[in-house]
Every structure is written in C-alpha cells, then in structure tokens.
Design an enzyme around this catalytic site. Structure first.
Site, PDB file in Angstrom:
ATOM      1  N   ASP A 157      -2.335  -1.458  -3.885  1.00 44.92           N
ATOM      2  CA  ASP A 157      -2.824  -0.296  -4.635  1.00 44.92           C
ATOM      3  C   ASP A 157      -1.783   0.118  -5.677  1.00 44.92           C
ATOM      4  OD1 ASP A 157      -0.887   0.906  -3.031  1.00 44.92           O
ATOM      5  OD2 ASP A 157      -2.291   2.202  -1.957  1.00 44.92           O
ATOM      6  N   LEU A 204       0.863  -1.192   0.000  1.00 45.57           N
ATOM      7  CA  LEU A 204       0.000   0.000   0.000  1.00 45.57           C
ATOM      8  C   LEU A 204       0.891   1.230   0.000  1.00 45.57           C
ATOM      9  CD1 LEU A 204      -2.367  -1.050   2.918  1.00 45.57           C
ATOM     10  CD2 LEU A 204      -3.047  -0.888   0.510  1.00 45.57           C
ATOM     11  N   HIS A 205       0.645   2.179  -0.912  1.00 40.57           N
ATOM     12  CA  HIS A 205       1.438   3.409  -0.837  1.00 40.57           C
ATOM     13  C   HIS A 205       0.705   4.642  -1.346  1.00 40.57           C
ATOM     14  CE1 HIS A 205       2.061   2.564  -5.113  1.00 40.57           C
ATOM     15  NE2 HIS A 205       2.472   3.806  -5.248  1.00 40.57           N
ATOM     16  N   ARG A 206      -0.481   4.474  -1.952  1.00 42.26           N
ATOM     17  CA  ARG A 206      -1.160   5.636  -2.546  1.00 42.26           C
ATOM     18  C   ARG A 206      -1.621   6.611  -1.455  1.00 42.26           C
ATOM     19  NH1 ARG A 206      -0.108   5.547  -7.848  1.00 42.26           N
ATOM     20  NH2 ARG A 206      -0.067   3.382  -8.447  1.00 42.26           N
TER      21      ARG A 206
END
Ligand code: UD1
Length: 363
Positions: A284, A207-209
């Site tokens: 994501d 996850l990084h958005r």
C-alpha cells in the site's frame, strides 16, 4: 545562496539522497530532520547506506496524533528558520513533515519549493492528500514528477509556478540498481546480517496505511489475502512497518501465517535487491508501486486509488483495495505488457530540480 531541505519520514530520506548530491557545490545546503521517523531501521540506515550528509538540525518530534505531531514540528521549525534564515526551503512529498515545513516557511516569508508536486489520489480521507494539496498551494515553486502532475497543477491554477523535472525516485532507484552487485550484497549483509530473500520464488509485501492496519476486520481481510498468495506456491516476504506490528498485536490478528515470512523493514539497497529478486509485489506504499513498475515487477496495491496511475494504465499494477482477499488471483491475472514507456523520467530529475530552484530563487 542557502537552501534548507526538511525531511522526516522514510521515503523523504530516499528522495534527499539524489537532491543532496545535485545540490552539492551549487549552493549551501542545510538538512533538517524533524524526527517523525526515529527507529534506526526507519531513519539512520538510509543516511548510512545512501551517503546522505548527517542532518544539520534534528528536531526529535517523534510520534504523536497528527495535529500534535504537525504542531510540534511547526513550532520547532519556526525557531530553526528564524535562526538560519535560508533563501528557500525545499520540502518533499506529502507527509506531516512536508506540511509543517511549508507552513513554517511561508509564515516567515521564506519561499518554498515542493518536490513531487501535483500528485493527487483524490481520496480526501487520506492525510497525505491534504498535505500535498495544501503544500502545492502554499509553495512558490512546484517541481512536478510527471505530466499528469503538471496537468493537476494547471487545473488548480498553479501552472505558472510549475516545472516538470521528472521523479527523483527514478534517479536513486537506477543509481542503486546499477551499483556494483557485490557492494550491494555486502551492504545488505551489514544491514541485516543475513539475506532475507527466500530461496524459493517469493512475493515482496509491505503494508503501513492506517486504512489497512487500524480496523481489525480490514486488517484480517488483508492478511487473509496475503496468506492466499503464500498458499499459491510463492512465499510472501512481509516487511513489517512498526504500525503494522503494533496494530496486529493490539487487535489479535496474526501476521505469521502459512506461506508468510515476517521481517523488519530494510534499508534502500536491500529493498532494491529484494524487489529485483521478487516475482511480484503486494503493497500500500506509493513508492513501492512505482519502483515495482520501474523494475518491471507485477504489483497489486491494497488501496482503491493511486497517485501513480501510469503504473495501472500500463498494465503493471492493479488496485485491490475493494477486495483484498482476492489479491492472489488479481496478481496472477496481471498481463504486464512489455513497454519502454518512461512516465517517471530518465533518472536526471534532481539536477533539473536544482536548476529550477536556482533559476527561481536566484543563485
Ligand atoms: C508516514 C507518512 C506516510 C508515509 C510513511 C512512510 C504522514 C501523515 N504519513 O506514515 O505518508 O507513506 O510515513 O513510512 O506523514 N513508528 C515507529 N517508529 C518510527 C516511526 C513510526 O514505531 O520510527 C510508529 C509509531 O507507532 C507511529 C506510527 O508508526 O505512531 C506511524 O508513524 P507516522 O510517522 O505517524 O506515520 P507513518 O504511518 O509512518
């Protein structure tokens, strides 16, 4: 003829690997690293493990708000371009480094080729959507990875500068997958000193958005969803991007939860190994959705849109951005019909991209 590649962020280093190989011996290839990503685990590890030539120039711009980051790159790149005067600039994907290099080059009248052109999420709240649209319209050569991307470019009046080459991520994924397994295991051991793969069945998560990390309520929902996956009999191996760690810490949302193992980001061969051993994927990331499909692993994507719709229509990916807390049920419910479809090409995209550049820019 000199072609200058400009890269700066993790997925661009991976795409650079097959392009550097395909360009070698066919023209003078100069590599510029903007410094957008700078942690060893986000940058150096890719150059080491994928045998990418060291950058000829490193701009060290680092992290900053979007405008400042893009502006610093633009100014620094202008100096490099004026000094080196390449015959063409090759830009990759949709990051701030992509846009900065494109703007710097076109303002000096230097032609631009855009690799991974024509992708659209149609989500105008994502910075990447603006980066890719502006880059495509400024570029002289749009190197499209899929037929869908070609259609988008034609619809925007860019058909005459578009060439379908396939997806270089397929090239690098298949090359790394097919490397000798023991060599990969050794690389993974050197990279992380111990295999991260749980011994029990596991789901790989990244996850990084900002849309998932920056609002504490949203981040809490996403992590509750991951915890539910972890409680459903499969450990979640969460490879945590620095932004995720920072936002979880500042908003007081726990990453460590029952059934969730948190680990640092990994290099590419290790990612391919971990993906190959996983029962499923939660992400994501644009790249990982597609890599999951290419290795036929079920995937749920924590977004409401995707640039890779083929993964969804073929039944291997589901978008769960609307209800992340339900990701465990949605992952379990994916039917994943067997398919031999190859929407992302045959693993020879880089050679076609180089052919197209030499034909367009002279070589
Ligand atoms: C960038 C790209 C995104 C891509 C992603 C891959 C843009 C707009 N976004 O997002 O399209 O999917 O790379 O990872 O260009 N940080 C570190 N160390 C690093 C790099 C970043 O700690 O080496 C932290 C910093 O706090 C930084 C934050 O991560 O502010 C975000 O980094 P940034 O480069 O702005 O964007 P990404 O989220 O990585």
């Amino acid at each position: 003829m000199q072609i200058m590649s400009v890269v700066g962020a993790r997925p661009q280093f991976v795409k650079l690997a097959p392009m550097a190989r395909a360009l070698a011996g066919r023209c003078d290839h100069v590599v510029v690293h903007t410094g957008q990503h700078y942690d060893a685990a986000m940058s150096d590890v890719f150059f080491d493990e994928l045998d990418i030539p060291r950058p000829d120039e490193h701009l060290d711009v680092g992290s900053a708000p979007h405008g400042a980051q893009t502006g610093r790159m633009l100014e620094a790149l202008e100096g490099v371009l004026e000094r080196r005067r390449p015959d063409a600039v090759l830009v990759y994907g949709d990051t701030n480094s992509t846009l900065a290099a494109t703007l710097a080059a076109v303002k000096l009248g230097i032609p631009v080729a855009h690799l991974e052109a024509g992708l659209r999420s149609f989500n105008r709240s994502m910075p990447e959507e603006h980066n890719r649209v502006m880059t495509d319209h400024a570029a002289d050569l749009c190197l499209a990875p899929t037929t869908g991307a070609v259609e988008h470019l034609r619809a925007e009046g860019l058909g005459d500068r578009t060439v379908l080459v396939g997806d270089v991520m397929t090239d690098v994924l298949f090359a790394v997958r097919d490397r000798d397994r023991s060599l990969r295991a050794e690389e993974a051991r050197i990279a992380s000193s111990a295999s991260l793969a749980p011994t029990s069945p596991y789901v790989l998560a990244t996850l990084h958005r900002p849309a998932n990390t920056d609002d504490p309520e949203r981040l809490g929902d996403v992590l509750d969803g991951l915890e539910a996956v972890g409680r459903s009999g499969r450990t979640v191996l969460l490879l945590a991007h620095p932004r995720l760690r920072a936002r979880a810490c500042s908003s007081g949302v726990a990453l460590d939860r029952p059934g969730v193992v948190v680990a640092p980001p990994v290099g590419y061969p290790e990612l391919v190994d971990l993906l190959g051993g996983a029962d499923g994927v939660v992400t994501d990331s644009g790249g990982l959705q597609k890599e999951a499909f290419l290795l036929r692993r079920p995937c749920v994507t924590v977004r409401s849109d995707t640039e890779w719709p083929e993964t969804v229509t073929l039944g291997w990916n589901e978008l769960v951005g609307d209800r992340p807390v339900e990701m465990a049920e949605r992952l379990a419910g994916l039917t994943c019909p067997q398919t031999d479809a190859t929407p992302y090409g045959d693993g020879r995209a880089a050679t076609r991209a180089v052919d197209a550049m030499l034909a367009r820019f002279g070589g």
